[in-house]
Design a protein around this motif. Structure first.
Motif, PDB file in Angstrom:
ATOM      1  N   GLY A   1      83.638 -27.128  -1.832  1.00 35.12           N
ATOM      2  CA  GLY A   1      84.294 -25.940  -0.953  1.00 35.12           C
ATOM      3  C   GLY A   1      85.579 -26.648  -0.359  1.00 35.12           C
ATOM      4  N   LEU A   2      85.597 -27.743  -0.122  1.00 31.16           N
ATOM      5  CA  LEU A   2      86.776 -28.379   1.253  1.00 31.16           C
ATOM      6  C   LEU A   2      88.556 -28.022   0.347  1.00 31.16           C
ATOM      7  CD1 LEU A   2      85.718 -32.183   0.386  1.00 31.16           C
ATOM      8  CD2 LEU A   2      85.013 -30.101   1.982  1.00 31.16           C
ATOM      9  N   ALA A   3      89.004 -27.631  -0.873  1.00 30.12           N
ATOM     10  CA  ALA A   3      90.387 -27.114  -1.718  1.00 30.12           C
ATOM     11  C   ALA A   3      89.741 -25.400  -1.399  1.00 30.12           C
ATOM     12  CB  ALA A   3      90.117 -27.900  -3.028  1.00 30.12           C
ATOM     13  N   ALA A   4      88.560 -24.889  -2.356  1.00 33.86           N
ATOM     14  CA  ALA A   4      88.703 -23.539  -2.041  1.00 33.86           C
ATOM     15  C   ALA A   4      88.903 -22.870  -0.256  1.00 33.86           C
ATOM     16  CB  ALA A   4      87.645 -23.080  -2.618  1.00 33.86           C
ATOM     17  N   ALA A   5      88.411 -23.451   0.485  1.00 39.62           N
ATOM     18  CA  ALA A   5      87.928 -23.309   1.696  1.00 39.62           C
ATOM     19  C   ALA A   5      89.941 -23.181   2.291  1.00 39.62           C
ATOM     20  CB  ALA A   5      87.619 -24.502   2.744  1.00 39.62           C
ATOM     21  N   ARG A   6      90.932 -23.965   1.925  1.00 36.56           N
ATOM     22  CA  ARG A   6      92.212 -23.775   1.755  1.00 36.56           C
ATOM     23  C   ARG A   6      92.586 -22.138   1.455  1.00 36.56           C
ATOM     24  NH1 ARG A   6      96.868 -27.036   4.560  1.00 36.56           N
ATOM     25  NH2 ARG A   6      98.848 -26.282   3.217  1.00 36.56           N
ATOM     26  N   ALA A   7      92.545 -22.016   0.207  1.00 39.03           N
ATOM     27  CA  ALA A   7      92.901 -20.549   0.305  1.00 39.03           C
ATOM     28  C   ALA A   7      91.964 -19.375   0.454  1.00 39.03           C
ATOM     29  CB  ALA A   7      92.486 -20.776  -1.416  1.00 39.03           C
TER      30      ALA A   7
ATOM     31  N   LEU B   1      83.234 -19.752  -3.178  1.00 38.00           N
ATOM     32  CA  LEU B   1      82.086 -19.463  -3.675  1.00 38.00           C
ATOM     33  C   LEU B   1      80.879 -20.481  -3.234  1.00 38.00           C
ATOM     34  CD1 LEU B   1      79.779 -19.124  -5.749  1.00 38.00           C
ATOM     35  CD2 LEU B   1      81.133 -20.281  -7.309  1.00 38.00           C
ATOM     36  N   ASP B   2      79.979 -20.298  -2.689  1.00 36.11           N
ATOM     37  CA  ASP B   2      78.549 -21.640  -1.879  1.00 36.11           C
ATOM     38  C   ASP B   2      78.543 -22.702  -2.775  1.00 36.11           C
ATOM     39  OD1 ASP B   2      78.347 -23.598   0.150  1.00 36.11           O
ATOM     40  OD2 ASP B   2      76.332 -21.460   0.837  1.00 36.11           O
TER      41      ASP B   2
END
Length: 282
Positions: A97-103, A118-119
């Motif tokens: 989730g490190l990149a998805a959290a930016r979105a 999405l966890d």
């Protein structure tokens, strides 16, 4: 709106006929372009998001490696992804989730009401035996209207002053915080007064830890619900994940997007090394 969704919850949402815009934000420091992996296999209907070019802008070294995109640029990208007002948006990656959290962080601050991560990402989806598809997805252009993201954002001067009134978290690996190694930026060390809380301490098997465990990890670093908390990392990507974990833990975390890449490229900014926060007066 809870910022996380499990693979089973997402599958049930989609099976129930509810439309969700799925964003594949595969990006890593050692592999910033995840398009080839996306084309090989992704969640059905997911659109590839280019973190380096759609969730960041590019400027001078003293701006940092991943400055925030302008509102117009983010809106244009979101329309390419097919986003419309009222959509449920789910971002995922293959890196905890490190990149998805930016979105998630950018879109939620720009006015998207229902955006989640999405966890466990792609791994959690495949562990449930859920389907994947290959090839590119090109949705019909969306008409989402975004506003300027201003809340929960710190600039370089805010970061410098933050330890004097709250807790500034450095969420990089401990050896980078201590100044023992620096693989990307010109100077090793950390912002004086910052406390180290490696992002790995907030994850377990690629999933965010429970709210109680997250709260305990934050509190061990001095970050509580009643303390102003800000976070930085190398270039503002992982710090957004700390903000995501903060929401789950009930702790508001402001993000310093310029992070160490901006600080270390800005002449005259003091640098601390070692395991302790360092001299605030430096």
């Amino acid at each position: 709106m809870h910022p996380l969704i499990t693979a089973r919850e997402l599958a049930a949402l989609l099976d129930g006929g509810r439309t969700a815009r799925l964003l594949d934000v595969r990006w890593r420091l050692d592999r910033p372009d995840g398009r080839s992996e996306y084309l090989e296999a992704h969640l059905p209907g997911a659109v590839y998001v280019d973190l380096d070019h759609e969730l960041a802008s590019h400027g001078r070294p003293e701006d940092g490696r991943h400055p925030l995109p302008t509102r117009d640029a983010l809106e244009s990208a979101a329309r390419r992804w097919g986003l419309r007002a009222g959509d449920t948006v789910v971002a995922y990656d293959d890196a905890g989730g490190l990149a998805a959290a930016r979105a998630w962080w950018l879109l939620s601050r720009a006015g998207v009401a229902d955006v989640r991560v999405l966890d466990g990402g792609l791994s959690a989806w495949t562990r449930e035996g859920l389907p994947l598809e290959e090839g590119d997805v090109v949705p019909q252009s969306g008409d989402i209207v975004l506003h300027d993201a201003t809340e929960g954002i710190a600039d370089i001067d805010d970061a410098a002053a933050w330890p004097g009134r709250g807790v500034l978290l450095d969420v990089r690996a401990a050896e980078r915080y201590r100044g023992q190694v620096e693989p990307l930026d010109p100077i090793a060390g950390h912002i004086p007064g910052a406390v180290n809380l490696p992002i790995s301490a907030l994850l377990s098997d690629g999933l965010l830890r429970s709210p109680d465990e997250l709260r305990a990890a934050f509190e061990a670093a001095g970050a509580t619900q009643n303390t102003p908390v800000a976070a930085y990392c190398g270039s503002g990507i992982t710090a957004a994940h700390a903000a995501l974990a903060g929401v789950v833990a009930g702790i508001d975390v402001t993000v310093y997007p310029g992070s160490w890449s901006q600080w270390s490229n800005s002449p005259g900014r003091p640098v601390a090394t070692g395991a302790e926060p360092g001299d605030l007066s430096a």
